[in-house]
Structure formats: C-alpha cells, structure tokens
Design a protein around this motif. Structure first.
Motif, short mmCIF file in Angstrom:
data_model
loop_
_atom_site.label_atom_id
_atom_site.label_comp_id
_atom_site.label_asym_id
_atom_site.label_seq_id
_atom_site.Cartn_x
_atom_site.Cartn_y
_atom_site.Cartn_z
N ALA A 2 0.84 -1.20 0.00
CA ALA A 2 0.00 0.00 0.00
C ALA A 2 0.87 1.25 0.00
O ALA A 2 2.04 1.22 0.40
CB ALA A 2 -0.91 -0.01 1.23
N ALA A 3 0.30 2.35 -0.42
CA ALA A 3 1.04 3.62 -0.47
C ALA A 3 1.56 3.98 0.92
O ALA A 3 0.85 3.82 1.92
CB ALA A 3 0.14 4.72 -1.00
N GLY A 4 2.80 4.43 0.98
CA GLY A 4 3.41 4.83 2.24
C GLY A 4 4.13 3.72 2.97
O GLY A 4 4.81 3.98 3.97
N ASN A 5 4.00 2.46 2.49
CA ASN A 5 4.69 1.34 3.13
C ASN A 5 6.02 1.07 2.46
O ASN A 5 6.10 0.99 1.23
CB ASN A 5 3.82 0.08 3.07
N TYR A 6 7.05 0.91 3.29
CA TYR A 6 8.40 0.69 2.78
C TYR A 6 9.10 -0.40 3.58
O TYR A 6 8.67 -0.77 4.68
CB TYR A 6 9.22 1.98 2.88
N ALA A 7 10.21 -0.88 3.01
CA ALA A 7 11.10 -1.81 3.70
C ALA A 7 12.48 -1.17 3.77
O ALA A 7 12.94 -0.56 2.80
CB ALA A 7 11.17 -3.14 2.97
N VAL A 8 13.12 -1.29 4.91
CA VAL A 8 14.47 -0.77 5.10
C VAL A 8 15.40 -1.95 5.33
O VAL A 8 15.14 -2.81 6.19
CB VAL A 8 14.55 0.18 6.32
#
Length: 265
Positions: A71-77
């Motif tokens: 979904a928009a705004g979700n990221y992985a670092v």
C-alpha cells in the motif's frame, strides 16, 4: 431438464472450488523494488530510519525499498550494520510527516556468528540481506542472508555469494550455503596490440540462482524448493554472440552442480 450453456458448465465448478477454498495461488517470492530517489521522500531518511533500528547503526549502509504490491506509504528498510530488516510506514502526523516502525527483524546476531566462523582469513566477507521475502510454508517467510567474498586482481576480479535462508521469526537457517550469484573477469590481453585487435580482452562468467516453489507434500508442511542455476560464459577474443548460457538443476545436498564461476562454495 435444460442443460446450462458450455461456458456456465465450466465456470460453475471453478466457482465452487474457489468458494470451498480449494484453489490456492502458487507460492512465489515477494521482491522489493529499490526507491531510486529516497531523498525526494525525506531528505533526512537515513538518520531518521537508523534511529528505528538496533544500535549502533550506520546510516550509509541503509537501503530503502518498496515491497511490490504494498500500500502507499509502506516501505522496507534493509541495513548492513546492523544486519536488519524493518517494515516502516511514512505518514502524516498532525502537521508533519514521520516514519513509523511496523515490524523489525534483527539478524545482527546471525551476522556476528557468520563473521566469527569465517575466521581472520576471510576478513573481506560481506554480509547483507537480499531485497525479497521467500515463502517457506503458508504464512511463513524467510530472508536470504547473503555472504559475499570478493577478490580484485590486475585487469579483473571475482565475486561469489552464497545465501542462508533464515525464517523471519527464528535465528536458525532452514537452507544454508546455497549458491546465489557470482561473477568473474580474467584479463586475456597483455599488449597494446592485443587490446586493439581482440574482440574481447577478458574471460567473463556470471551466474545467478532461480527458485521454484512447489506445493507441500502434506498440508501444513514446508513448500518444496527447487533450485536452478543459470551461468553465462563469454570466452576471451570472441564476440558477444559467442557467450553461452547453461541451466542446471540442483538440490541443497548437490550445490556443487552449480558452476559458481569456478569460485568457492
């Protein structure tokens, strides 16, 4: 009694299977796509995301990714120091935007054990995480802890990477020492004349892993992993059209079948 049209006779059984939960999508890895310009999202993303990870954290070895389909705004670092993966969300709070930690997976202990086992002779060992999640069983995922050894020499170099697949919620690998990728380049021209006349002044090879995921032998058991190794060889003094690719299948107990660019396994 009047029979339904042929199309309906086909669709109806399929719909019944779907409603009964008998049709299950084939398992597949979940890749992460690198964010090309993370500074356009947040100029201070490195320091702010480092603050969410185990300490000490080196902001220069962070990577920001978008899980495919997220979904928009979700990221992985992904972090190398410490070795960790974090799922984060970038959202607006009041009049500002902030990073929120959703889930943290800390593999720093696993990395420390790998480096300790490698010994002083392999001080060049680099440990990192592949940008993907790999399916182990229904609802269970693993990361690939990559171990890369590189060597540079006059006119060329080599790099070989193996992978340990470690479940997100555990600290012990379920698949270890799997050939993951390799590259090798050996100089084959040694004079100005050769460099001018040769079509290609290096022996080059590269290889990479593919994984297919089969259904479990019994419900609730792990997926059946099937490995394929693709390796390309481009001999010196030949055009690019002379490069040849081989495809080999292997299992966890037969990793030696992977050519691995002639490097260590």
């Amino acid at each position: 009694m009047r029979k339904p049209p042929p199309a309906l006779r086909i669709v109806a059984p399929m719909l019944a299977l779907l409603l009964a939960g008998h049709v299950v999508a084939a398992p597949a890895a979940r890749p992460f796509d690198a964010v090309k310009k993370p500074e356009s999202i947040d100029p201070e993303w490195r320091d702010r995301l480092c603050a969410l990870l185990p300490q000490p954290c080196d902001p220069q070895v962070l990577g920001l990714y978008r899980p495919r389909g997220a979904a928009a705004g979700n990221y992985a670092v992904l972090s190398n120091e410490p070795l960790a993966m974090a799922m984060v969300r970038y959202k607006r709070v009041a009049d500002s935007k902030t990073w929120q930690l959703e889930r943290l997976h800390d593999f720093s202990g696993y990395a420390a054990a790998l480096k300790k086992e490698s010994g002083a002779g392999l001080s060049e060992l680099r440990v990192s995480l592949a940008p993907a999640l790999y399916p182990l069983a229904e609802g269970q995922w693993a990361v690939a802890v990559l171990q890369t050894v590189s060597e540079m020499y006059s006119g060329g170099g080599s790099s070989s990477t193996t992978a340990d697949f470690v479940p997100l919620d555990k600290s012990k690998a379920v698949h270890e020492g799997i050939p993951f990728s390799c590259s090798k380049m050996v100089r084959a021209c040694f004079s100005e004349k050769e460099y001018k006349q040769s079509k290609h002044c290096h022996d080059e090879s590269s290889g990479s892993l593919r994984i297919a995921y089969g259904e479990p032998a019994r419900p609730g058991e792990p997926y059946q992993w099937q490995y394929t190794w693709l390796q390309s060889e481009w001999p010196a003094h030949t055009p690019a059209s002379a490069a040849a690719t081989t495809r080999l299948h292997f299992a966890a107990r037969t990793t030696e079948r992977a050519g691995f660019c002639g490097g260590p396994r």
